[in-house]
Design a protein around this motif. Structure first.
Motif: not given
Length: 402
Positions: A249-256, A315-317, A335-347
């Motif tokens: 997940l860390v690598l996929a997020v970093m790549h993106t 990501l842990h948080i 939901c974690m992936i989406a929240a990393y980009n836009t925040g948990a509130g927008n999810v």
């Protein structure tokens, strides 16, 4: 008579005892009140200290944003005298200029290619010039790139000055920006020249009739992105293990986020491999890592290990704090992936129209993981996040095989 004396003595003793007891109680109450008052003063002091800290942190991030915007504007105005498209570095593109501004050098980490743009005064675009320019890029390390970047330098100085007690800085390392193209971490000049010659042989030329600018495109080796990912694997595994998140997940997020561009930056502002925003993800992550939120400067975020640690910590948080009410691990992952980009509130907003993630979790838990993925791909507020989720999920299987 003796009885009367006895009674009088007894009454006096009882009165003395009562007085002593009352005095003791009074002293205890006074002591208790003093302790409560001391505790209140301590709480008031801590509250005042926290308010000052919050104010200073907010002011530092305001300085971050304003200094970034001002530095970008100043640099573009400087380059506008030479270039119609005064491009600067971004999330996936590292951009540099020659000292006389006649040559624009672009490394596109996402497209996996180098582009050289030459104004007429740069000279004849022959093989020798192309090799020289490629040699310059190939031998540039992170510290040199950072020191040559007016935008990063301006932001670094402004933030350090605005928040001397909160700013977290670190010396930028001397690792080559394109070190994955070499078998050695410190290639010799001859080895750099050899790779420059190999790349130059495949250069493609085009000319803009309007500006007289020659564009030279150089393809990078197809295996380069995979080798770049491997360069960060040890640091990814260490941080993923520490913060209990999946390395893939860390690598996929970093790549993106950055296409593994170690000098990535964006106007938010966000910096580095995992595009840490100092005022949001950076604040939460440093509070977890250091016990108190810190203002992480560009120099700190251009350190691959530190950037990866903060990304994994965030990501842990998301996993254990903001999205913990989501019971199915796969649904939580999406939901974690989406929240990393836009925040948990927008999810949450995509489910309930509000930013209340607890209410959203009730609906999420009633659906299958696939249904939640499809929901997020359609209902997330921003197209950027919808596409981001798709790209990260698509990259996960490949990184799980490393």
């Amino acid at each position: 008579m003796k009885r009367r004396v006895f009674l009088t003595t007894s009454l006096g003793t009882l009165a003395g005892l009562a007085w002593t007891s009352a005095r003791a109680e009074s002293e205890f109450e006074a002591y208790r009140r003093s302790q409560l008052a001391a505790q209140q003063r301590f709480r008031d002091g801590r509250s005042a200290e926290f308010d000052i800290y919050q104010r200073d942190f907010a002011a530092a991030f305001d300085t971050y944003r304003s200094s970034y915007a001002d530095a970008v504007k100043a640099r573009q105005q400087e380059l506008a005298a030479y270039w119609r498209n005064a491009e600067l570095s971004s999330q996936t593109r590292w951009v540099e200029y020659s000292d006389n501004k006649a040559i624009q050098r672009i490394v596109d980490f996402d497209a996996n290619q180098i582009t050289l743009r030459l104004r007429p005064e740069a000279g004849t675009p022959n093989q020798a010039l192309i090799r020289r320019e490629l040699h310059t890029l190939l031998s540039t390390d992170l510290a040199s790139a950072f020191n040559n970047d007016p935008v990063s330098q301006t932001v670094e100085e402004a933030v350090a000055k605005a928040a001397p007690g909160l700013a977290e800085q670190t010396p930028v390392k001397h690792a080559l920006v394109l070190g994955e193209l070499f078998d050695s971490a410190r290639p010799s000049p001859a080895q750099v020249e050899q790779v420059a010659q190999q790349l130059a042989t495949g250069a493609v030329h085009s000319t803009s009739a309007a500006e007289g600018v020659v564009t030279i495109t150089v393809a990078l080796p197809a295996e380069r992105p995979a080798r770049k990912a491997q360069d960060f694997l040890a640091e990814v595994n260490a941080s993923a293990r520490k913060w209990q998140v999946e390395p893939a997940l860390v690598l996929a997020v970093m790549h993106t986020e950055s296409a593994f561009n170690p000098l990535a930056r964006s106007p938010v502002p966000a910096y580095g491999l995992m595009q840490i925003v100092p005022g949001s993800a950076g604040k939460d992550a440093t509070e977890l890592v250091y016990g108190k939120a810190r203002v992480v400067t560009p120099s700190y975020l251009y350190d691959a290990g530190k950037n990866i640690q903060l990304g994994a910590a965030y990501l842990h948080i998301l996993q254990t704090r903001y999205l913990r009410a989501i019971t199915h691990p796969e649904s939580r992952l999406y939901c974690m992936i989406a929240a990393y980009n836009t925040g948990a509130g927008n999810v949450a907003r995509s489910y309930t129209g509000t930013t209340n993630i607890t209410k959203a979790a009730t609906l999420i838990n009633q659906r299958s993981p696939q249904a939640n993925y499809e929901h997020l791909r359609i209902k997330l507020p921003y197209q950027e996040t919808r596409d981001y989720l798709k790209r990260v999920v698509a990259r996960l299987p490949g990184y799980r095989e490393l």
